[in-house]
Design a protein around this motif. Structure first.
Motif, PDB file in Angstrom:
ATOM      1  N   ILE A 141       0.840  -1.197   0.000  1.00  0.00           N
ATOM      2  CA  ILE A 141       0.000   0.000   0.000  1.00  0.00           C
ATOM      3  C   ILE A 141       0.877   1.249   0.000  1.00  0.00           C
ATOM      4  N   VAL A 142       2.035   1.134   0.638  1.00  0.00           N
ATOM      5  CA  VAL A 142       2.941   2.278   0.755  1.00  0.00           C
ATOM      6  C   VAL A 142       3.832   2.427  -0.467  1.00  0.00           C
ATOM      7  N   ASP A 143       4.415   1.290  -0.939  1.00  0.00           N
ATOM      8  CA  ASP A 143       5.453   1.426  -1.970  1.00  0.00           C
ATOM      9  C   ASP A 143       5.032   1.002  -3.374  1.00  0.00           C
ATOM     10  N   LYS A 144       3.955   0.230  -3.516  1.00  0.00           N
ATOM     11  CA  LYS A 144       3.548  -0.213  -4.853  1.00  0.00           C
ATOM     12  C   LYS A 144       2.291   0.485  -5.363  1.00  0.00           C
ATOM     13  N   LEU A 145       1.385   0.856  -4.431  1.00  0.00           N
ATOM     14  CA  LEU A 145       0.130   1.479  -4.857  1.00  0.00           C
ATOM     15  C   LEU A 145       0.340   2.776  -5.621  1.00  0.00           C
ATOM     16  N   PRO A 146       1.228   3.681  -5.208  1.00  0.00           N
ATOM     17  CA  PRO A 146       1.392   4.930  -5.968  1.00  0.00           C
ATOM     18  C   PRO A 146       1.717   4.711  -7.444  1.00  0.00           C
ATOM     19  N   ALA A 147       2.645   3.794  -7.726  1.00  0.00           N
ATOM     20  CA  ALA A 147       3.008   3.538  -9.124  1.00  0.00           C
ATOM     21  C   ALA A 147       1.844   2.936  -9.884  1.00  0.00           C
ATOM     22  N   LEU A 148       1.105   2.027  -9.237  1.00  0.00           N
ATOM     23  CA  LEU A 148      -0.016   1.391  -9.928  1.00  0.00           C
ATOM     24  C   LEU A 148      -1.108   2.409 -10.241  1.00  0.00           C
ATOM     25  N   LEU A 149      -1.443   3.265  -9.256  1.00  0.00           N
ATOM     26  CA  LEU A 149      -2.470   4.277  -9.509  1.00  0.00           C
ATOM     27  C   LEU A 149      -2.018   5.265 -10.578  1.00  0.00           C
ATOM     28  N   ARG A 150      -0.752   5.628 -10.552  1.00  0.00           N
ATOM     29  CA  ARG A 150      -0.241   6.539 -11.577  1.00  0.00           C
ATOM     30  C   ARG A 150      -0.354   5.907 -12.959  1.00  0.00           C
TER      31      ARG A 150
END
Length: 776
Positions: free
Chosen positions: A700-709
């Motif tokens: 949730i901290v390190d992979k979610l930002p890239a996926l949402l982007r």
């Protein structure tokens, strides 16, 4: 002579002009309040304005009194419950209306008032009463709103409430008792409005009996905003036998009725029976006839009282008898309250005006930003802000109200599932730290993990039966002997797998519930700070869908990894891993070695020990405590080798070659199972907690930002209009802008009316202070 006669004439003209100005002033204020009422209903803004709330018992004549005050009949009047919804009457005096001009407020949209005839309004009220009578909850707090203009109407706002019920005691009257409590709760809620004047109706000739007052005084203990009205005066006068009783009734002592009530003393009214219409049971042909009958009834009541008293009523006493006197008092009282409320309304309208201006500016900005580059930039900004809120919730924050978004452990178990063992029992939630606190975000995640650790760490190995041990022995592929170490491994891994696997699914469901709750809380924080993309529902749904899909897939992947660990741990027993206390187990097994030696020496023929009870209960504590070293010291050294060989042979005979399960063998298997189960439990607990932290929380901290982007950029490559729905959004914003502009002009107009009215009232009061009335 002419000059003397002309002076009074000029004074009379001036007085008439002042009276006309005062009447015009009242009409202007009433009109302003009528507009304010309509605006408040449309905007759902709490502009509190004075009103008269009619409260009484079921057959005290509330609705009949309201009709008499209005000057026409409209309601469903009679015995029993005839008012099941409060009826709010906005009445306006209009000398030009020869017949009542009525509008009925829509239940779906309070801002819409449809023109209705009196018969249509009466039919609607009767239909609502019949509908509610069949409902499980036969009363509703939702008001029926009627606006009336009429030449006989006072300028009042009156709210007619359902009649209070006094049911008989006993189980057979339980349904009526439930209804009585519902009506009382509804009426009490209405009386809580401090701006309402309470019209408390009492149908009794003895003031020491407080029926309606008993409930009213729970809300207004001093009766400081309550007017007490004794109804059905015409039926009470014949009940008095002497004039002293009438005197006490008209002027009750302070011990019976507190003199601090509004109006100083009670009012007394009578309403003639009979309905208006052209049917055979109608008494009056028109509302004018009904109005005349009300006035005639007032004159007759005064005459009857004077006859009973044997004297003429004073002016003060006459001012409290009759519907017309009550109506005049209410009009004057509300006029005073209206004037007092004007200075309080102006700042509220100013606040609403500023809020509407900000809303119009926001809509205008949204319209100006409906181009491709700005929309993409707003989407990327929302992405960054959303991730910031998620991170804030996981790290810990108090900006979201716990009473709205927090969950107690009991709520969490209800919504996200409970940790339930194979026995189907839940661990008492009160024993878990912070169980009663309403938590969200990282704090809630930590509490759920602590509960999992606390519960799983306390699990004991399920009971083992002798049948399970015998069935687990089976037959080897090369001989028919027994291998109790294998038996223990088979039982332990089966018990562990069945015990711990459900907890993995339960933990995954619980943490998934907690993480999914981060989405609505983050949206709330964005809305609170004005950073929410209002109007772009398609885009927001896509972000929400991407977030939920990521959390669900991550939870499944993490759970699969934990399942692999559990499968490997319960597939092959590694003693260095599974046996967490080898020294203790060795000592325990040594005792069984000594036990077997004693058993062999006592039974040289090799017979098996008796099995009187399961679990090896035939072995005594003293026998099980015998150690191999102690036995060896009692044997001479010359026979040591022979004794050891004999003991080994006997041990093999009782374990490898003998399928009759000895108590000692059963206890050995049980001890091995316990040790293996404990090892599996400790490894499972540490592994599950570590993996859910590493492979569910951390992504949730390190992979979610890239996926949402990535999801965002992919969405931008599609048709931007389909993502942001630009065409429909532009139409919606244009419509919203037009309605907001209309709303702003309307608030500005009402605000100006109240400002001007406030200046007039202040100047009028100032003029009166400069020219006080002359003392007679």
């Amino acid at each position: 002579m002419s000059s003397e006669s002309s002076a009074p004439k000029s004074v009379t003209v001036q007085e008439m002009a002042e009276e006309d100005a005062a009447i015009e002033e009242r009409y202007s204020l009433y009109e302003a309040y009528n507009e304010l009422h309509a605006l408040a209903q449309e905007l759902e803004t709490p502009f509190e304005a004075p009103a008269v709330l009619v409260v009484g018992q079921q057959t005290d004549g509330k609705s009949a009194l309201v009709e008499a005050l209005m000057g026409f009949q409209f309601n469903h009047v009679g015995g029993g419950t005839k008012t099941r919804r409060p009826i709010t009457l906005h009445m306006k005096y209009d000398p030009q209306c020869q017949f009542p001009l009525c509008h009925l407020g829509s239940d779906d949209d309070p801002s819409v008032a449809l023109p209705k005839s009196l018969s249509q309004i009466q039919a609607y009220i009767e239909a609502e009463n019949m509908r509610l009578e069949q409902e499980p909850s036969p009363f509703s707090a939702k008001e029926i709103i009627v606006k009336v203009q009429y030449k006989y109407c006072p300028n009042l706002t009156i709210i007619d409430t359902p009649g209070l019920i006094a049911p008989a005691p006993g189980l057979k009257n339980r349904a009526l008792q439930v209804q009585a409590r519902a009506v009382e709760a509804l009426v009490r809620a209405k009386m809580q409005h401090k701006e309402f004047i309470i019209l408390c109706l009492e149908d009794s000739s003895d003031w020491s009996i407080a029926t309606t007052r008993r409930i009213v005084m729970q809300v207004d203990p001093e009766l400081s905003r309550t007017i007490v009205v004794s109804t059905k005066l015409d039926t009470k006068i014949p009940q008095f036998s002497c004039s002293s009783d009438v005197e006490v009734f008209l002027s009750p002592p302070a011990s019976a009725l507190d003199s601090s009530l509004l109006g100083d003393s009670p009012f007394f009214t009578s309403v003639p029976s009979g309905r208006v219409g052209y049917g055979h049971d109608s008494v009056y042909k028109s509302n004018d006839e009904f109005k005349q009958a009300v006035s005639l009834r007032e004159i007759e009541d005064i005459a009857s009282l004077e006859k009973k008293l044997g004297r003429v009523l004073t002016k003060q006493e006459k001012n409290r008898i009759g519907v017309s006197k009550l109506r005049l008092f209410l009009e004057e009282l509300l006029w005073k309250r209206y004037k007092e409320s004007v200075p309080l309304i102006i700042p509220l309208l100013g606040k609403e005006y500023r809020s509407t201006v900000r809303k119009l500016d926001t809509v205008s900005k949204e319209l100006s930003s409906l181009d491709e580059a700005k929309l993409k930039e707003r989407g990327r900004t929302f992405h960054d802000l959303f991730l910031t809120k998620l991170s804030l919730l996981l790290k810990g924050t108090v900006v979201a109200p716990p009473d709205k978004f927090g969950e107690t452990l009991q709520d969490e178990r209800t919504q996200g599932g409970s940790f339930v063992g194979t026995d189907g029992l839940q661990f008492p939630h009160k024993l878990i730290p912070n169980a009663g606190m309403r938590l969200y975000g990282g704090a809630q995640y930590h509490r759920a993990m602590a509960e999992f650790r606390f519960l799983v760490g306390a699990i004991k190995c399920p009971p083992i039966t002798r049948e399970e041990i015998v069935n687990a022995c089976g037959v080897e592929d090369i001989h028919d002997g027994t291998n109790y170490s294998r038996t223990a491994c088979v039982i332990a891994v089966a018990k562990a797998r069945d015990t711990f696997e459900p907890f993995l699914h339960q933990l995954g469901a619980r943490l998934l519930h907690i993480l999914k709750r981060l989405l609505p809380i983050s949206v709330y924080l964005l809305q609170k700070e004005g950073e929410y993309l209002s109007g772009h529902e398609v885009f927001l749904k896509r972000v929400a869908s991407a977030f939920n899909s990521f959390v669900e897939s991550t939870e499944k992947s993490c759970r699969d990894k934990c399942m692999e660990d559990l499968a490997s741990t319960t597939r092959y027993v590694t003693w260095s891993l599974h046996n967490k206390n080898r020294a203790g187990l060795r000592q325990f097994l040594d005792s069984f070695g000594g036990t077997e030696q004693v058993a062999t020496s006592a039974n040289p023929l090799g017979f098996s020990l008796p099995q009187d009870a399961p679990g090896g209960t035939t072995d005594t504590k003293s026998r099980s405590d015998v150690k191999l070293s102690q036995l060896a010291s009692n044997i001479d050294s010359g026979s040591g080798i022979q004794t050891t060989e004999t003991r080994l042979a006997d041990l093999l005979d009782s374990t490898l070659w003998n399928r009759k399960l000895a108590p000692s063998s059963e206890r050995i298997v049980y001890a091995l199972v316990q040790q293996i189960f404990q090892g599996i439990r400790e490894y499972f607990l540490a592994s599950a907690e570590l993996k859910f932290n590493c492979f569910l929380l951390m992504p949730i901290v390190d992979k979610l930002p890239a996926l949402l982007r990535e999801e965002l950029e992919n969405a931008f490559e599609d048709d931007l209009d389909s993502i942001f729905d630009i065409t429909n959004l532009r139409q919606s914003l244009d419509q919203k802008k037009r309605s907001t502009e209309i709303e702003l002009r309307r608030i500005k107009r009402i605000k100006e009316k109240f400002r001007v009215m406030n200046e007039k009232l202040n100047s009028h009061e100032f003029a009166q202070s400069l020219n006080p009335p002359s003392l007679q």
